[in-house]
Design an enzyme around this catalytic site. Structure first.
Site, mmCIF file in Angstrom:
data_model
loop_
_atom_site.group_PDB
_atom_site.id
_atom_site.type_symbol
_atom_site.label_atom_id
_atom_site.label_comp_id
_atom_site.label_asym_id
_atom_site.label_seq_id
_atom_site.Cartn_x
_atom_site.Cartn_y
_atom_site.Cartn_z
ATOM 1 N N LYS A 114 0.817 -1.216 0.000
ATOM 2 C CA LYS A 114 0.000 0.000 0.000
ATOM 3 C C LYS A 114 0.847 1.261 0.000
ATOM 4 O O LYS A 114 0.466 2.262 -0.590
ATOM 5 C CB LYS A 114 -0.965 0.016 1.194
ATOM 6 C CG LYS A 114 -2.142 -0.926 1.007
ATOM 7 C CD LYS A 114 -3.334 -0.514 1.855
ATOM 8 C CE LYS A 114 -4.514 -1.451 1.603
ATOM 9 N NZ LYS A 114 -5.657 -1.164 2.467
ATOM 10 N N LYS A 196 -6.273 -12.282 -7.120
ATOM 11 C CA LYS A 196 -7.641 -12.429 -6.630
ATOM 12 C C LYS A 196 -8.556 -11.320 -7.126
ATOM 13 O O LYS A 196 -8.102 -10.226 -7.434
ATOM 14 C CB LYS A 196 -7.660 -12.608 -5.108
ATOM 15 C CG LYS A 196 -7.594 -11.373 -4.279
ATOM 16 C CD LYS A 196 -7.817 -11.756 -2.803
ATOM 17 C CE LYS A 196 -7.997 -10.484 -1.994
ATOM 18 N NZ LYS A 196 -8.314 -10.694 -0.598
ATOM 19 N N LYS A 199 -11.695 -4.980 -6.754
ATOM 20 C CA LYS A 199 -12.399 -3.825 -7.314
ATOM 21 C C LYS A 199 -11.485 -2.947 -8.140
ATOM 22 O O LYS A 199 -11.933 -2.175 -8.970
ATOM 23 C CB LYS A 199 -13.037 -3.009 -6.181
ATOM 24 C CG LYS A 199 -12.009 -2.498 -5.188
ATOM 25 C CD LYS A 199 -12.611 -1.587 -4.165
ATOM 26 C CE LYS A 199 -11.568 -0.843 -3.345
ATOM 27 N NZ LYS A 199 -10.691 -1.620 -2.484
#
Ligand code: TRP
Length: 332
Positions: A114, A196, A199
């Site tokens: 992140k 995976k 969004k």
């Protein structure tokens, strides 16, 4: 009376819920309703480690609750709540910050990912987020924490911090186990079968509230595989795209891989992909309709999250009082 084991999990309302959340997590939660004493929450405190639009965050938090219920999570039997409504999370989070080492936090792969992605906003919360997650968990003394592969490292850290704390002060926290369900665990992106469903890649992601025609379009464009076999066969190593579609089809229809192979023998992907799309559309249709209905009933939603917060605070407060006492804070 036999005490039920306690289970707890949360999802950040940082994006709309999708098929991966449903088949990988929420559907399993629903199936375990009676077996465990369950706590499920909208992890809104966590979402602000990355900048959010306030109106969108508020809307998505309520939508997520409506969708949990529409997916079959009965609020009478599961404690459903909004994380920021239970102030004990932030309070225990602070305490655990002081029992978690800089080095441990530096090793978290999600922090590394992140912070690489949001270079302009590498804030303290992003770094100490696993302490808040540990607090989320330890407040409820759960036996199991169902999480995906990507969160296992945070549950490991939670166990280490809890053990450290218990080592200093006696048995305050139960040491939780990560709970990785056997089936339907990992739904991959329709356009990226090696990562995976997420969004952040909307073309490969089917949202729970999406229109049937959009869902169909995404399935028709799903990646199958690069060989020329054109045959529906379960071979995740060599045909990850087909394997993923088979996992989705299996999860929504209950059919085994052998049954699916037999059903589509000689058909090719041209028939298979829309069939998976149809099955998903029919699974999501009642969920979408029910979520829309619930979302319109603001008074009902409010009654659910208020009751949830009340139940959750009661349990959370017991743990927090114990912690405050152990570390030496004066009782009020
Ligand atoms: N960190 C989790 C995620 O990003 C969400 C989460 C927050 C969570 N607190 C939790 C999951 C406690 C399980 C238990 O997906």
């Amino acid at each position: 009376m036999d005490e039920k084991k306690v289970m707890l999990s949360g999802i950040q309302p940082s994006g709309d819920l999708h098929l991966g959340n449903y088949l990988g997590a929420i559907k399993n939660w629903v199936e375990r309703t009676d077996e465990f004493d369950n706590y499920y929450f909208m992890a809104d405190l966590h979402t602000i480690t990355v900048r959010q639009n306030p109106a969108d965050l508020r809307r998505r938090t309520l939508e997520q609750l409506a969708q949990y219920i529409a997916c079959g999570l009965d609020p009478e039997k599961n404690t459903l709540f909004i994380q920021s409504h239970v102030h004990q999370h932030a309070e225990l989070g602070w305490v655990l910050n002081c029992y978690t080492m800089f080095g441990e936090l530096s090793r978290m792969t999600q922090f590394k990912d992140k912070s690489a992605k949001h270079k302009e906003n590498i804030n303290g919360g992003l770094f100490t987020y696993p302490c808040l997650m540990a607090a989320d968990i330890l407040l409820y003394q759960p036996d199991f924490v169902p999480v995906g592969e990507d969160q296992k490292q945070h549950v490991e850290l939670t166990r280490n911090v809890a053990q450290r704390f218990n080592g200093l002060y006696g048995d305050v926290f139960k040491i939780p186990e990560p709970y990785i369900p056997k089936a339907g665990a990992r739904i991959m992106g329709l356009t990226t079968p090696d990562s995976k469903m997420s969004k952040s890649i909307p073309d490969g992601c089917v949202f729970l509230m999406e229109k049937p025609e959009d869902i169909q379009r995404k399935f028709k464009r799903a990646i199958t595989d690069s060989d020329t076999e054109n045959c529906v066969r379960y071979d995740p190593a060599n045909k990850p795209g087909v394997a993923n579609l088979m996992s989705i089809y299996s999860a929504v229809t209950g059919k085994t891989f052998e049954e699916i192979e037999a059903e589509f023998a000689g058909c090719g992907y041209g028939k298979f992909k829309p069939a998976v799309g149809d099955a998903v559309v029919e699974t999501l249709r009642p969920i979408r309709e029910e979520a829309t209905r619930i979302l319109a009933d603001k008074a009902y939603l409010e009654s659910v999250y208020k009751a949830g917060a009340e139940k959750a605070s009661y349990v959370a407060n017991k743990t927090l009082r114990k912690v405050y006492k152990k570390v030496g804070f004066v009782a009020r």
